[in-house]
Design a protein around this motif. Structure first.
Motif, PDB file in Angstrom:
ATOM      1  N   UNK A  31      22.722  40.449  47.683  1.00 50.93           N
ATOM      2  CA  UNK A  31      24.183  40.480  47.662  1.00 50.93           C
ATOM      3  C   UNK A  31      24.771  40.552  49.061  1.00 50.93           C
ATOM      4  N   UNK A  32      26.036  40.212  49.149  1.00 46.39           N
ATOM      5  CA  UNK A  32      26.792  40.334  50.398  1.00 46.39           C
ATOM      6  C   UNK A  32      28.151  40.937  50.067  1.00 46.39           C
ATOM      7  N   UNK A  33      28.658  41.747  50.966  1.00 46.62           N
ATOM      8  CA  UNK A  33      29.994  42.306  50.792  1.00 46.62           C
ATOM      9  C   UNK A  33      31.016  41.325  51.341  1.00 46.62           C
ATOM     10  N   UNK A  34      32.135  41.234  50.667  1.00 47.42           N
ATOM     11  CA  UNK A  34      33.207  40.350  51.132  1.00 47.42           C
ATOM     12  C   UNK A  34      34.547  41.034  50.865  1.00 47.42           C
ATOM     13  N   UNK A  35      35.429  40.931  51.818  1.00 48.33           N
ATOM     14  CA  UNK A  35      36.794  41.430  51.661  1.00 48.33           C
ATOM     15  C   UNK A  35      37.732  40.236  51.657  1.00 48.33           C
ATOM     16  N   UNK A  36      38.707  40.273  50.758  1.00 44.31           N
ATOM     17  CA  UNK A  36      39.758  39.255  50.801  1.00 44.31           C
ATOM     18  C   UNK A  36      41.104  39.965  50.746  1.00 44.31           C
ATOM     19  N   UNK A  37      42.028  39.431  51.514  1.00 42.82           N
ATOM     20  CA  UNK A  37      43.358  40.030  51.596  1.00 42.82           C
ATOM     21  C   UNK A  37      44.235  39.528  50.453  1.00 42.82           C
ATOM     22  N   UNK A  44      40.544  46.506  44.089  1.00 43.96           N
ATOM     23  CA  UNK A  44      41.572  45.478  44.126  1.00 43.96           C
ATOM     24  C   UNK A  44      41.766  44.838  42.767  1.00 43.96           C
ATOM     25  N   UNK A  45      42.607  43.801  42.761  1.00 42.07           N
ATOM     26  CA  UNK A  45      42.920  43.065  41.538  1.00 42.07           C
ATOM     27  C   UNK A  45      42.898  41.580  41.869  1.00 42.07           C
ATOM     28  N   UNK A  46      42.292  40.798  40.983  1.00 41.65           N
ATOM     29  CA  UNK A  46      42.272  39.341  41.119  1.00 41.65           C
ATOM     30  C   UNK A  46      42.966  38.722  39.915  1.00 41.65           C
ATOM     31  N   UNK A  47      43.516  37.545  40.129  1.00 42.48           N
ATOM     32  CA  UNK A  47      44.060  36.796  38.996  1.00 42.48           C
ATOM     33  C   UNK A  47      43.447  35.412  39.003  1.00 42.48           C
ATOM     34  N   UNK A  48      43.184  34.903  37.813  1.00 39.12           N
ATOM     35  CA  UNK A  48      42.701  33.533  37.644  1.00 39.12           C
ATOM     36  C   UNK A  48      43.848  32.738  37.059  1.00 39.12           C
ATOM     37  N   UNK A  49      44.122  31.575  37.671  1.00 35.91           N
ATOM     38  CA  UNK A  49      45.233  30.765  37.185  1.00 35.91           C
ATOM     39  C   UNK A  49      44.940  29.293  37.379  1.00 35.91           C
ATOM     40  N   UNK A  50      45.702  28.481  36.663  1.00 35.65           N
ATOM     41  CA  UNK A  50      45.646  27.035  36.818  1.00 35.65           C
ATOM     42  C   UNK A  50      47.074  26.520  36.852  1.00 35.65           C
ATOM     43  N   UNK A  51      47.222  25.302  37.317  1.00 30.88           N
ATOM     44  CA  UNK A  51      48.548  24.684  37.393  1.00 30.88           C
ATOM     45  C   UNK A  51      48.537  23.388  36.594  1.00 30.88           C
ATOM     46  N   UNK A  52      49.239  23.351  35.445  1.00 25.65           N
ATOM     47  CA  UNK A  52      49.326  22.094  34.694  1.00 25.65           C
ATOM     48  C   UNK A  52      50.201  21.094  35.458  1.00 25.65           C
ATOM     49  N   UNK A  53      50.379  19.929  34.892  1.00 23.62           N
ATOM     50  CA  UNK A  53      51.150  18.878  35.556  1.00 23.62           C
ATOM     51  C   UNK A  53      52.566  19.320  35.906  1.00 23.62           C
ATOM     52  N   UNK A  56      38.849  46.301  38.811  1.00 23.12           N
ATOM     53  CA  UNK A  56      37.594  46.781  39.408  1.00 23.12           C
ATOM     54  C   UNK A  56      36.491  47.074  38.377  1.00 23.12           C
ATOM     55  N   UNK A  57      35.270  46.972  38.887  1.00 24.88           N
ATOM     56  CA  UNK A  57      34.037  47.243  38.138  1.00 24.88           C
ATOM     57  C   UNK A  57      33.730  46.171  37.104  1.00 24.88           C
ATOM     58  N   UNK A  58      34.149  44.949  37.396  1.00 23.11           N
ATOM     59  CA  UNK A  58      33.818  43.830  36.523  1.00 23.11           C
ATOM     60  C   UNK A  58      33.385  42.630  37.366  1.00 23.11           C
ATOM     61  N   UNK A  59      32.721  41.710  36.697  1.00 23.93           N
ATOM     62  CA  UNK A  59      32.286  40.475  37.337  1.00 23.93           C
ATOM     63  C   UNK A  59      33.366  39.410  37.191  1.00 23.93           C
ATOM     64  N   UNK A 111      44.607  43.451  48.154  1.00 24.39           N
ATOM     65  CA  UNK A 111      43.376  43.362  48.943  1.00 24.39           C
ATOM     66  C   UNK A 111      42.212  43.768  48.055  1.00 24.39           C
ATOM     67  N   UNK A 112      41.093  43.061  48.205  1.00 25.98           N
ATOM     68  CA  UNK A 112      39.961  43.284  47.307  1.00 25.98           C
ATOM     69  C   UNK A 112      38.651  43.377  48.078  1.00 25.98           C
ATOM     70  N   UNK A 113      37.762  44.210  47.568  1.00 25.77           N
ATOM     71  CA  UNK A 113      36.395  44.338  48.078  1.00 25.77           C
ATOM     72  C   UNK A 113      35.465  43.820  46.997  1.00 25.77           C
ATOM     73  N   UNK A 114      34.582  42.904  47.377  1.00 22.34           N
ATOM     74  CA  UNK A 114      33.689  42.253  46.424  1.00 22.34           C
ATOM     75  C   UNK A 114      32.234  42.376  46.854  1.00 22.34           C
ATOM     76  N   UNK A 115      31.367  42.393  45.865  1.00 20.36           N
ATOM     77  CA  UNK A 115      29.929  42.244  46.090  1.00 20.36           C
ATOM     78  C   UNK A 115      29.588  40.882  45.512  1.00 20.36           C
ATOM     79  N   UNK A 116      29.106  39.983  46.361  1.00 20.19           N
ATOM     80  CA  UNK A 116      28.906  38.595  45.968  1.00 20.19           C
ATOM     81  C   UNK A 116      27.413  38.258  45.949  1.00 20.19           C
TER      82      UNK A 116
END
Length: 188
Positions: free
Chosen positions: A24-30, A51-60, A72-75, A97-102
């Protein structure tokens, strides 16, 4: 933290967990930065430490549709791209801002060759993802927006307050105005 997560599956030996941690590697994203963007190839999985991430898409139409919020604490990963090797159609962006284990897909593949427990683990994760997707689909078809919001508040009370109104409204399938009304009702 990742070792606690892996231990919770009750299938790994301490040496298997150590072997994983070595890869694994640690990664930070703002806030506002991306883990992955549409058109890229997903070759990694991330464990969200903070931290918190969001997954999104953009339709036409160009409007962003938030379909997943990761706490946190999820894949997290761009799952269909990760499995198929095709470019992703989604974006995963830091809401804070998020801290990840990749870990790289190639390393997971190597681990799977070394122990059937990793194959079992990946199967369990796939099953969990399917169940979450089904639960979300049923929630949209069976429940009103207020119930979806209340469930989210109950499960993630601290983090919900950190998500911008437009992302949270999109995730709940309602307008920001409707969400503002719901928030007022809940605080009365």
């Amino acid at each position: 933290m990742i070792s606690t997560f892996l231990t919770s599956f009750n299938i790994f030996s301490p040496s298997e967990i150590s072997a994983f941690e070595e890869k694994t590697a640690l990664r930070s994203i703002k806030k506002g930065e991306f883990l992955i963007q549409e058109g890229q190839f997903c070759k990694e999985v991330a464990f969200l430490k903070s931290g918190i991430l969001r997954s999104f898409f953009s339709p036409e139409s160009g409007e962003e549709i938030t379909y997943c919020i990761t706490f946190p604490n999820t894949l997290t990963t761009a799952y269909s791209s990760f499995i198929t090797g095709a470019p992703t159609v989604e974006n995963i962006q830091a809401v804070s801002s998020a801290e990840l284990v990749v870990v790289q897909k190639a390393d997971l593949d190597l681990l799977s060759q070394s122990s059937l427990n990793w194959t079992r683990f990946l199967k369990m994760i796939a099953e969990q993802q399917y169940l979450e997707l089904e639960k979300r689909l049923f929630s949209f078809q069976k429940e009103k927006a207020k119930k979806r919001y209340m469930d989210l508040l109950e499960n993630q009370p601290v983090y919900v307050q950190q998500i911008p109104l437009q992302y949270l409204a999109s995730y709940l399938g309602i307008t920001p105005r409707h969400l503002s009304r719901l928030r007022r009702e809940v605080t009365l």
